[in-house]
Design an enzyme around this catalytic site. Structure first.
Site, mmCIF file in Angstrom:
data_model
loop_
_atom_site.group_PDB
_atom_site.id
_atom_site.type_symbol
_atom_site.label_atom_id
_atom_site.label_comp_id
_atom_site.label_asym_id
_atom_site.label_seq_id
_atom_site.Cartn_x
_atom_site.Cartn_y
_atom_site.Cartn_z
ATOM 1 N N LYS A 133 0.966 -1.243 0.091
ATOM 2 C CA LYS A 133 -0.009 0.042 0.107
ATOM 3 C C LYS A 133 0.942 1.288 -0.021
ATOM 4 O O LYS A 133 1.316 1.610 1.009
ATOM 5 C CB LYS A 133 -0.976 -0.130 1.196
ATOM 6 N N GLU A 158 8.977 1.237 11.179
ATOM 7 C CA GLU A 158 10.102 2.025 10.928
ATOM 8 C C GLU A 158 9.476 3.360 11.176
ATOM 9 O O GLU A 158 8.989 3.880 10.145
ATOM 10 C CB GLU A 158 10.837 2.088 9.703
ATOM 11 N N CYS A 198 13.626 10.634 7.133
ATOM 12 C CA CYS A 198 13.304 10.182 8.475
ATOM 13 C C CYS A 198 14.696 10.326 9.463
ATOM 14 O O CYS A 198 14.707 10.528 10.508
ATOM 15 C CB CYS A 198 12.993 8.495 8.423
ATOM 16 N N GLU A 248 8.987 15.675 15.913
ATOM 17 C CA GLU A 248 9.655 15.582 14.612
ATOM 18 C C GLU A 248 8.646 16.699 13.790
ATOM 19 O O GLU A 248 7.353 16.482 13.687
ATOM 20 C CB GLU A 248 9.433 14.315 13.785
HETATM 21 P P1 NAD Z 1 1.899 8.306 7.837
HETATM 22 O O1 NAD Z 1 1.996 7.468 8.925
HETATM 23 O O2 NAD Z 1 1.092 9.260 7.699
HETATM 24 O O3 NAD Z 1 1.558 7.397 6.676
HETATM 25 C C1 NAD Z 1 2.497 6.278 5.961
HETATM 26 C C2 NAD Z 1 1.803 5.375 5.470
HETATM 27 O O4 NAD Z 1 0.560 4.738 6.313
HETATM 28 C C3 NAD Z 1 0.846 5.904 4.262
HETATM 29 O O5 NAD Z 1 0.953 5.004 3.250
HETATM 30 C C4 NAD Z 1 -0.685 6.040 4.603
HETATM 31 O O6 NAD Z 1 -1.585 5.883 3.786
HETATM 32 C C5 NAD Z 1 -0.602 4.817 5.887
HETATM 33 N N1 NAD Z 1 -1.551 4.948 6.637
HETATM 34 C C6 NAD Z 1 -1.925 6.183 7.509
HETATM 35 N N2 NAD Z 1 -2.981 5.798 8.252
HETATM 36 C C7 NAD Z 1 -3.210 4.556 8.493
HETATM 37 C C8 NAD Z 1 -4.076 3.639 9.099
HETATM 38 N N3 NAD Z 1 -4.851 3.924 9.984
HETATM 39 N N4 NAD Z 1 -3.760 2.353 8.866
HETATM 40 C C9 NAD Z 1 -3.028 1.942 7.975
HETATM 41 N N5 NAD Z 1 -2.204 2.561 7.082
HETATM 42 C C10 NAD Z 1 -2.290 3.994 7.337
HETATM 43 O O7 NAD Z 1 3.250 8.742 7.483
HETATM 44 P P2 NAD Z 1 3.742 9.750 6.274
HETATM 45 O O8 NAD Z 1 3.208 11.236 6.747
HETATM 46 O O9 NAD Z 1 3.389 9.357 5.123
HETATM 47 O O10 NAD Z 1 5.209 9.499 6.315
HETATM 48 C C11 NAD Z 1 5.937 10.575 7.201
HETATM 49 C C12 NAD Z 1 6.609 9.928 8.336
HETATM 50 O O11 NAD Z 1 7.289 8.538 8.325
HETATM 51 C C13 NAD Z 1 7.360 10.437 9.356
HETATM 52 O O12 NAD Z 1 7.061 10.789 10.536
HETATM 53 C C14 NAD Z 1 8.793 10.028 9.041
HETATM 54 O O13 NAD Z 1 9.695 10.103 10.087
HETATM 55 C C15 NAD Z 1 8.337 8.546 8.848
HETATM 56 N N6 NAD Z 1 9.590 8.044 8.106
HETATM 57 C C16 NAD Z 1 10.338 6.820 8.614
HETATM 58 C C17 NAD Z 1 11.316 6.246 8.197
HETATM 59 C C18 NAD Z 1 12.109 5.376 8.666
HETATM 60 O O14 NAD Z 1 12.909 4.559 8.039
HETATM 61 N N7 NAD Z 1 12.415 5.085 10.102
HETATM 62 C C19 NAD Z 1 11.481 6.603 6.745
HETATM 63 C C20 NAD Z 1 10.658 7.620 6.100
HETATM 64 C C21 NAD Z 1 9.539 8.285 6.815
#
Ligand code: NAD
Length: 488
Positions: free
Chosen positions: A182, A258, A293, A392
């Protein structure tokens, strides 16, 4: 540049069982962060569509078309995928840039460049991971098999869709699993094309399925599926919590998270070259508009060099060329969405109220383009209790805090709930080792920021998550251990 904008987008449907299929969920309009234009509309996968994709993945797993394919065959397909990603690197990078806004030069390296390397790494690894013979008593033969887990659900964010997608897909597929992926709402296009590439390179139908849609609808359905064995996630902490809950409420699937970070970049007065440290530190936070991240978003700097180092950083920040990510010479592209921009700006409003001083940047720029751009921002005087120190932003904002002693630097470094990345700049080898040992994080850079490759794991501690992407360690997430106890 116009040629780049005309690169064809793949069909915006769901990719299930090797074919484009319609979704019955809520469609998603995708806005380009480059200029605010409507880019496309993605189909949304409903709960029923997700169930169909999971069932396709399960069928493919159970009949062994991939899970029981000879390792040499799996290796051949993964190498072919890597070759195609390399051959289509520009097209794939541009697809990503158009919906997520990353500057093209960086996208080329970090997206297809990295994804191809990841597929290649796991293609080479898959037939070098063997089972074990346990040191049992001589009348027993104890064998430990590494079995694929079955169906892997992968949920990925928008900042580096292809790179992070490959971090989940390549090791999961290498071990013989089927996957339902997804992508994020604002970064699906390059992953839809990747699914097509995988099929064209010989990955059997049903082994990789891609369901687009919102987190609340599509992601939530995948997380609650009773037939997904492992959920591999990269994204925010709040979503990570929901996924753990979903696991508890459904089939207790294994969940790997992650999550985000608030990574400290610690500069001691004995750093080997302050000008170099400032240049690297600036890119350590500002590349991809801070939407990384592992971004070094907290600068901890020894008080005796504070003013000199801030001046060097200010010069670096103000020299960065922010703008259209597809234009030649751009160093920093767009903020991914209006929602992310609003989040960035909300931190600016709070920063000064909490005693910080915005030395440069702090606001939205290039508004006439219709896109979402923010100036690289430096805030000094950020106190440990301030939101900017603890939370963050995921934007181009560097919080600066001075320290006087090594012990204070370490205490400040560890004073957040996160533990993803960090850096130490010093000429003192013993101090470098002490800091590596003391910093609570999955990654400590010494005298650099941001270097990485597939041979080393990436993951966090604390509220930065669990489990690791990359390296041979990532393979463990996608296998179950099975013991055969044979009485001789
Ligand atoms: P997010 O959690 O909003 O979304 C990530 C994914 O989760 C998307 O595909 C989204 O559609 C899905 N999602 C959202 N709500 C959901 C739910 N209720 N159930 C299942 N799936 C759901 O995060 P984002 O805004 O897309 O990404 C930014 C975040 O990701 C930042 O906090 C960043 O630090 C983190 N990040 C971490 C790493 C790592 O390796 N640790 C790498 C990149 C980004």
């Amino acid at each position: 540049m116009d040629t780049l904008r005309r690169i064809a987008v793949p069909p915006q449907k769901l990719f299930v069982e090797g074919a484009w299929q319609d979704g019955s969920g809520t469609p998603l309009a995708v806005t380009s962060p480059i200029d605010g234009s409507e880019l496309t509309t993605l189909q949304g996968a409903s709960e029923a569509d997700v169930a169909r994709a999971v069932a396709a993945a399960r069928r493919a797993f159970d009949d062994g078309r991939w899970s029981r394919a000879a390792p040499a065959q799996r290796k051949k397909v993964l190498h072919a995928i890597a070759d195609r990603i390399e051959a289509e690197a520009l097209e794939l990078a541009v697809l990503g840039v158009r919906d997520n806004g990353t500057e093209l030069a960086m996208a080329l390296k970090a997206e297809p460049g990295s994804a191809a390397g990841t597929f290649r790494y796991y293609a080479e690894a898959l037939d070098k991971v063997a089972g074990e013979i346990a040191p049992t008593a001589p009348d027993v033969l104890g064998l430990v098999h590494r079995m694929p887990v079955g169906v892997v659900g992968a949920i990925v964010p928008w900042n580096f869709p292809l790179m992070i997608g490959a971090w989940k897909l390549a090791p999961a597929l290498a071990m013989g699993n089927s996957v339902v992926l997804k992508p994020a709402e604002t970064a699906s296009l390059s992953l839809l094309r990747l699914a097509q590439i995988c099929a064209e390179c010989g990955l059997p139908d049903g082994v990789l399925n891609v369901v687009t849609g919102s987190g609340a609808e599509t992601g939530n359905a995948l997380a609650h599926s009773m037939d997904v064995d492992v959920l591999a996630f990269t994204g925010s902490g709040p979503t990570g919590r929901r996924l753990l809950e979903a696991s508890a409420r459904s089939n207790l699937k294994r969940v790997y998270l992650e999550l985000g970070g608030k990574s400290p970049n610690i500069v001691f007065a004995d750093a080997p070259d302050l000008a170099h440290a400032a240049k690297v530190s600036a890119m350590g936070i500002f590349r991809n508009s801070g939407q990384v991240c592992v971004a070094g978003s907290r600068l901890l700097v020894e008080r005796s060099i504070h003013d000199e180092f801030v001046a060097l950083l200010q010069r670096e920040a103000e020299a960065l060329r922010v703008g259209d990510p597809l234009a030649a010479g751009t160093q920093i592209g767009a903020v991914n969405s209006e929602a992310q921009m609003a989040r960035n700006l909300s931190f600016m409003a709070g920063a000064e109220a909490e005693g910080g001083e915005i030395v440069t940047g702090g606001g939205r720029i290039l508004e006439h383009t219709g896109g979402t751009y923010m100036a690289p921002t430096l805030v000094t005087g950020v106190r440990p209790e301030a939101a900017l120190f603890r939370e963050e932003v995921f934007g181009p904002v560097l919080a600066v805090t001075p320290f006087d002693t090594e012990a204070e630097a370490l205490a400040l470094a560890n004073a957040t709930d996160f533990g993803l990345a960090s850096a130490v700049w010093t000429s003192n080898l013993s101090r470098a080792h002490r800091m590596v040992a003391g910093i609570r994080a999955g990654l400590v850079h010494v005298n650099t920021y941001g270097g990485a490759d597939n041979t080393v794991p990436l993951g966090g501690v604390g509220q930065s998550g669990n489990g690791h992407d990359k390296s041979l360690h990532a393979l463990e997430k996608y296998v179950d251990l099975k013991t055969a106890w044979i009485q001789l």
